[in-house]
Motif scaffolding. Structure first.
Motif, PDB file in Angstrom:
ATOM      1  N   MET A   1       0.915  -1.221  -0.021  1.00  0.00           N
ATOM      2  CA  MET A   1      -0.128  -0.091   0.056  1.00  0.00           C
ATOM      3  C   MET A   1       0.916   1.224  -0.018  1.00  0.00           C
ATOM      4  O   MET A   1       0.433   2.240  -0.656  1.00  0.00           O
ATOM      5  CB  MET A   1      -1.172   0.002   1.157  1.00  0.00           C
ATOM      6  CG  MET A   1      -1.981  -1.019   1.267  1.00  0.00           C
ATOM      7  SD  MET A   1      -3.434  -0.771   2.692  1.00  0.00           S
ATOM      8  CE  MET A   1      -4.004   0.665   2.124  1.00  0.00           C
ATOM      9  N   VAL A   2       1.953   1.143   0.709  1.00  0.00           N
ATOM     10  CA  VAL A   2       2.934   2.258   0.583  1.00  0.00           C
ATOM     11  C   VAL A   2       3.392   2.588  -0.776  1.00  0.00           C
ATOM     12  O   VAL A   2       3.288   4.018  -1.027  1.00  0.00           O
ATOM     13  CB  VAL A   2       4.399   2.138   1.407  1.00  0.00           C
ATOM     14  CG1 VAL A   2       5.271   3.168   1.192  1.00  0.00           C
ATOM     15  CG2 VAL A   2       3.895   2.146   3.073  1.00  0.00           C
ATOM     16  N   SER A   3       3.592   1.767  -1.483  1.00  0.00           N
ATOM     17  CA  SER A   3       3.797   1.943  -2.909  1.00  0.00           C
ATOM     18  C   SER A   3       2.688   2.582  -3.710  1.00  0.00           C
ATOM     19  O   SER A   3       2.932   3.377  -4.745  1.00  0.00           O
ATOM     20  CB  SER A   3       4.128   0.610  -3.740  1.00  0.00           C
ATOM     21  OG  SER A   3       5.496   0.278  -2.936  1.00  0.00           O
ATOM     22  N   CYS A   4       1.489   2.222  -3.331  1.00  0.00           N
ATOM     23  CA  CYS A   4       0.304   2.685  -4.344  1.00  0.00           C
ATOM     24  C   CYS A   4      -0.203   3.905  -3.879  1.00  0.00           C
ATOM     25  O   CYS A   4      -0.785   4.613  -4.510  1.00  0.00           O
ATOM     26  CB  CYS A   4      -0.868   1.605  -4.010  1.00  0.00           C
ATOM     27  SG  CYS A   4      -0.368   0.072  -4.953  1.00  0.00           S
ATOM     28  N   ILE A   5       0.074   4.392  -2.368  1.00  0.00           N
ATOM     29  CA  ILE A   5      -0.381   5.713  -2.087  1.00  0.00           C
ATOM     30  C   ILE A   5       0.222   6.902  -2.655  1.00  0.00           C
ATOM     31  O   ILE A   5      -0.431   7.842  -2.990  1.00  0.00           O
ATOM     32  CB  ILE A   5      -0.074   5.781  -0.519  1.00  0.00           C
ATOM     33  CG1 ILE A   5      -0.920   4.658   0.330  1.00  0.00           C
ATOM     34  CG2 ILE A   5      -0.167   7.132   0.082  1.00  0.00           C
ATOM     35  CD1 ILE A   5      -0.857   4.569   1.820  1.00  0.00           C
ATOM     36  N   THR A   6       1.644   6.635  -2.897  1.00  0.00           N
ATOM     37  CA  THR A   6       2.382   7.791  -3.696  1.00  0.00           C
ATOM     38  C   THR A   6       3.271   7.187  -4.592  1.00  0.00           C
ATOM     39  O   THR A   6       4.085   6.157  -4.304  1.00  0.00           O
ATOM     40  CB  THR A   6       2.954   8.632  -2.534  1.00  0.00           C
ATOM     41  OG1 THR A   6       3.622   9.756  -3.289  1.00  0.00           O
ATOM     42  CG2 THR A   6       3.727   7.992  -1.850  1.00  0.00           C
ATOM     43  N   LEU A   7       3.813   7.929  -5.503  1.00  0.00           N
ATOM     44  CA  LEU A   7       4.760   7.615  -6.541  1.00  0.00           C
ATOM     45  C   LEU A   7       5.867   8.485  -5.992  1.00  0.00           C
ATOM     46  O   LEU A   7       7.355   8.167  -6.749  1.00  0.00           O
ATOM     47  CB  LEU A   7       4.411   7.842  -7.857  1.00  0.00           C
ATOM     48  CG  LEU A   7       3.234   6.867  -8.438  1.00  0.00           C
ATOM     49  CD1 LEU A   7       3.154   7.286  -9.865  1.00  0.00           C
ATOM     50  CD2 LEU A   7       3.743   5.400  -8.335  1.00  0.00           C
ATOM     51  N   ASN A   8       5.946   9.399  -5.338  1.00  0.00           N
ATOM     52  CA  ASN A   8       7.140  10.253  -4.840  1.00  0.00           C
ATOM     53  C   ASN A   8       7.909   9.629  -3.849  1.00  0.00           C
ATOM     54  O   ASN A   8       7.683   8.955  -3.066  1.00  0.00           O
ATOM     55  CB  ASN A   8       6.401  11.429  -4.191  1.00  0.00           C
ATOM     56  CG  ASN A   8       7.680  12.618  -3.792  1.00  0.00           C
ATOM     57  OD1 ASN A   8       8.254  12.339  -2.729  1.00  0.00           O
ATOM     58  ND2 ASN A   8       7.753  13.506  -4.732  1.00  0.00           N
ATOM     59  N   SER A   9       9.399   9.663  -4.305  1.00  0.00           N
ATOM     60  CA  SER A   9      10.246   8.657  -3.503  1.00  0.00           C
ATOM     61  C   SER A   9      10.605   9.276  -2.095  1.00  0.00           C
ATOM     62  O   SER A   9      10.420   8.408  -1.121  1.00  0.00           O
ATOM     63  CB  SER A   9      11.520   8.780  -4.230  1.00  0.00           C
ATOM     64  OG  SER A   9      12.223  10.227  -4.401  1.00  0.00           O
ATOM     65  N   THR A  10      10.552  10.666  -1.816  1.00  0.00           N
ATOM     66  CA  THR A  10      10.472  11.089  -0.505  1.00  0.00           C
ATOM     67  C   THR A  10       9.274  10.659   0.162  1.00  0.00           C
ATOM     68  O   THR A  10       9.233  10.260   1.415  1.00  0.00           O
ATOM     69  CB  THR A  10      10.688  12.407  -0.667  1.00  0.00           C
ATOM     70  OG1 THR A  10      11.902  12.866  -1.041  1.00  0.00           O
ATOM     71  CG2 THR A  10      10.591  13.082   0.911  1.00  0.00           C
ATOM     72  N   SER A  11       7.964  10.823  -0.362  1.00  0.00           N
ATOM     73  CA  SER A  11       6.743  10.415   0.201  1.00  0.00           C
ATOM     74  C   SER A  11       6.939   8.883   0.864  1.00  0.00           C
ATOM     75  O   SER A  11       6.261   8.503   1.739  1.00  0.00           O
ATOM     76  CB  SER A  11       5.732  10.789  -0.338  1.00  0.00           C
ATOM     77  OG  SER A  11       5.530  11.897  -0.586  1.00  0.00           O
ATOM     78  N   ARG A  12       7.503   8.357  -0.201  1.00  0.00           N
ATOM     79  CA  ARG A  12       7.652   6.766   0.311  1.00  0.00           C
ATOM     80  C   ARG A  12       8.489   6.481   1.446  1.00  0.00           C
ATOM     81  O   ARG A  12       8.205   5.530   2.181  1.00  0.00           O
ATOM     82  CB  ARG A  12       7.995   6.051  -1.049  1.00  0.00           C
ATOM     83  CG  ARG A  12       6.829   5.827  -2.156  1.00  0.00           C
ATOM     84  CD  ARG A  12       7.351   5.059  -3.389  1.00  0.00           C
ATOM     85  NE  ARG A  12       6.494   4.519  -4.143  1.00  0.00           N
ATOM     86  CZ  ARG A  12       6.673   3.951  -5.302  1.00  0.00           C
ATOM     87  NH1 ARG A  12       7.758   3.850  -5.791  1.00  0.00           N
ATOM     88  NH2 ARG A  12       5.502   3.588  -6.253  1.00  0.00           N
ATOM     89  N   VAL A  13       9.580   7.132   1.405  1.00  0.00           N
ATOM     90  CA  VAL A  13      10.592   6.891   2.649  1.00  0.00           C
ATOM     91  C   VAL A  13       9.817   7.320   3.967  1.00  0.00           C
ATOM     92  O   VAL A  13       9.983   6.860   4.988  1.00  0.00           O
ATOM     93  CB  VAL A  13      11.882   7.459   2.190  1.00  0.00           C
ATOM     94  CG1 VAL A  13      12.915   7.545   3.538  1.00  0.00           C
ATOM     95  CG2 VAL A  13      12.560   7.107   1.152  1.00  0.00           C
TER      96      VAL A  13
END
Length: 267
Positions: A1-13
């Motif tokens: 779900m983390v990968s699907c919530i956002t595509l922004n690399s910083t937001s994923r971290v």
């Protein structure tokens, strides 16, 4: 779900660090439950001790089920607006990932990271009690220090703008820090056992650095191939569990053999 919530690399971290922070909260909560149970239920016999741990298990499972229910009922699963080749219904074959060298690189990093964390956590209490011969309270205090430090660092990591090079740098820093902590644990004499509390602080920092960046490397591997992210996360998690189980089995087998030899020599 983390990968699907956002595509922004910083937001994923940020999401990965938030996940790790609340994992530490969950671990600390277990110690809180145990403390309350030990205070309420006094143990005088073996049956009382079994009853204490039984209640710890019951309460932990109940609270865990409550939060699982909150997650399933209160969390709306994000839907991909775009998928691979522009088709949200497209599916990526699991063999697709085995053709990518990055998959194997991330798999090794993630597996070794979880191996370090899980094996050290499994044997930490035995090291504190059997090797350093510290008080029973240290068996809970040392992990608590590790979790608290890991929680604080996970929160701080959310304030950083992340790029792939920075992920590698922070992971390397965490790995080097863990190596020094491991050397310190091996060389620490029993007369200086109190220094284990200082080592625990750095272990907590290293754990957070390695865990957050290792999980974030999964997201780098996934990229925008969201329809295949479940296989990536599931396969790496499966590899992590298998490797940890085999490692603990081997270590425990050697420990049992050494114990038998030591007892024979003593007799």
């Amino acid at each position: 779900m983390v990968s699907c919530i956002t595509l922004n690399s910083t937001s994923r971290v940020v999401l990965a660090s938030c996940r790790n922070a609340f994992t530490m909260v969950a671990n600390l909560s277990l110690y809180g439950i145990a403390f309350i149970v030990f205070e309420v239920i006094r143990a005088e016999t073996r049956a009382d001790i079994e009853n204490q741990y039984r209640w710890i298990a019951y309460l932990s499972i109940f609270i865990g089920c409550c939060f699982v229910g909150v997650f399933y009922l209160g969390t709306k699963e994000p839907r991909s607006k775009t998928g691979i080749h522009g088709d949200i219904h497209a599916r990526i074959s699991w063999t697709y990932w085995f053709l990518k060298i990055l998959y194997y690189q991330v798999a090794i990093v993630y597996m070794l990271t979880r191996l370090v964390l899980n094996v050290s956590q499994a044997y930490l209490a035995f090291y504190v009690i059997d090797d350093l011969q510290m008080a029973q309270s240290s068996k809970a205090l040392v992990p608590a220090i590790i979790y608290i430090c890991s929680f604080i660092v996970s929160i701080l990591l959310q304030e950083i703008a992340w790029k792939e090079q920075r992920l590698k740098a922070y992971y390397t820093a965490g790995g080097i820090l863990w190596i020094f902590c491991g050397i310190a644990i091996i060389l620490l004499p029993r007369s200086m056992s109190l220094f284990v509390y200082a080592i625990s602080i750095f272990i907590g920092i290293a754990n957070a650095l390695m865990t957050v960046t290792a999980v974030s490397m999964q997201n780098v591997l996934i990229g925008q191939d969201l329809n295949g992210c479940a296989f990536v996360c599931g396969s790496l998690s499966f590899l992590d569990k298998i490797s940890c189980g085999l490692t603990l089995f081997v270590l425990q087998s050697f420990h049992s053999k050494f114990t038998v030899i030591y007892e024979l020599l003593e007799s």
